[in-house]
Design a protein around this motif. Sequence first.
Motif, short mmCIF file in Angstrom:
data_model
loop_
_atom_site.label_atom_id
_atom_site.label_comp_id
_atom_site.label_asym_id
_atom_site.label_seq_id
_atom_site.Cartn_x
_atom_site.Cartn_y
_atom_site.Cartn_z
N ILE A 153 27.95 16.39 -50.57
CA ILE A 153 27.16 15.45 -49.79
C ILE A 153 27.42 15.60 -48.30
N ASP A 154 26.36 15.59 -47.51
CA ASP A 154 26.44 15.55 -46.05
C ASP A 154 26.21 14.10 -45.64
N TYR A 155 27.30 13.37 -45.40
CA TYR A 155 27.20 11.95 -45.06
C TYR A 155 27.19 11.74 -43.55
N SER A 156 26.41 10.76 -43.10
CA SER A 156 26.39 10.35 -41.70
C SER A 156 26.64 8.86 -41.59
N ASP A 157 27.31 8.46 -40.53
CA ASP A 157 27.48 7.04 -40.23
C ASP A 157 26.15 6.50 -39.72
N VAL A 158 25.72 5.37 -40.22
CA VAL A 158 24.42 4.82 -39.87
C VAL A 158 24.30 4.49 -38.38
N VAL A 159 25.42 4.21 -37.72
CA VAL A 159 25.40 3.96 -36.28
C VAL A 159 24.92 5.21 -35.54
N ASP A 160 25.45 6.37 -35.94
CA ASP A 160 25.03 7.63 -35.33
C ASP A 160 23.57 7.93 -35.64
N VAL A 161 23.14 7.62 -36.86
CA VAL A 161 21.76 7.85 -37.26
C VAL A 161 20.80 7.03 -36.40
N SER A 162 21.11 5.74 -36.22
CA SER A 162 20.23 4.87 -35.44
C SER A 162 20.19 5.28 -33.97
N LYS A 163 21.32 5.77 -33.45
CA LYS A 163 21.35 6.25 -32.06
C LYS A 163 20.46 7.48 -31.90
N LYS A 164 20.51 8.37 -32.87
CA LYS A 164 19.68 9.58 -32.81
C LYS A 164 18.20 9.22 -32.81
N ILE A 165 17.84 8.27 -33.65
CA ILE A 165 16.42 7.88 -33.75
C ILE A 165 15.92 7.30 -32.43
N LEU A 166 16.74 6.48 -31.78
CA LEU A 166 16.35 5.91 -30.49
C LEU A 166 16.31 6.99 -29.40
N ASN A 167 17.20 7.96 -29.47
CA ASN A 167 17.15 9.08 -28.52
C ASN A 167 15.90 9.93 -28.71
N ILE A 168 15.45 10.02 -29.96
CA ILE A 168 14.23 10.78 -30.24
C ILE A 168 13.03 10.10 -29.60
N CYS A 169 13.04 8.77 -29.51
CA CYS A 169 11.97 8.05 -28.81
C CYS A 169 11.85 8.58 -27.38
N LYS A 170 12.99 8.72 -26.70
CA LYS A 170 12.99 9.20 -25.32
C LYS A 170 12.54 10.66 -25.25
#
Length: 282
Positions: free
Chosen positions: A199-216
């Motif tokens: 499994i490639d696990y990610s912390d949800v905090v990092d995931v949410s930060k990436k999504i908001l950076n993608i907005c920019k």
Amino acid sequence: MNNVLLTGASGFIGQNIIKNIEFHKDLKLHCHANKKITKNKKINVIKKQFNKFTSSDFKNIDIIIHSASVGVTNNNISLEECIDFNVSESLIFFQKALHAGCKNWIVLGSSSEYGNNLSKAKKIDVSETLKPADNYSLSKSLLYYSLMSIARIYNINLIYLRIFPVYGRYEKNHRLIPQMEKFIKLKKKFILKNPDALIDYSDVVDVSKKILNICKYMFYKKNLLETWHIASGENEFLKNFALRKWLELGGNRRDFKCKNLNKNIFHHISNKKSIWNKNNNL
């Protein structure tokens, strides 16, 4: 300030996006949620059913993050139910957005869309063929192909994100770590199913930060048509990840057991080149 419309705001990832919006002064979040969510000055809550949106609701929206879906955790959900919301209602939603001139879309998918290809224990590339193995994954795959076609025709900025396994803040009670917390509290033995899955696990905090950076990232681009993985780039056996978390939570090593219950194990491992990275894309 750019206006972002988030669907599925009361979900696991949605709640974390809300929590992290305070670090983005140039973004204002408009949240559609089925349950109550925490409000602040940067959040506007939209109180209406998903299928009741009209074109006027998108009038001042610059970008959409579509996180809402059904069937993520319900293996017994019917294909009809999945297609009704994940495909039909979602496509109508985006048609209304398009009619209003909102053409920046981020859509959250799942690594489970690769389905039977995940049984090969290999690193998955974004170009890998989709072979969904359940109703939820099939419906998400259908949405993906439909939105890609629409985006090509109408020159829409579309970034489709396949989310690999995630853990962390605001997890639902049925998920792995909350279940382990429950068993530790009750002083009961915990049996981990399919421990040999990679499994490639990610912390949800990092995931949410990436999504908001993608907005920019989107605001710097035109005519985007991209598919990315949201993953850590690292992987380990599920039994190693779970045991480490079990011990961190204060569990007794003797109460942690493993049992292979499924011969067809799916391994969620992302190719690093397929993972969205702001340093490579901004």
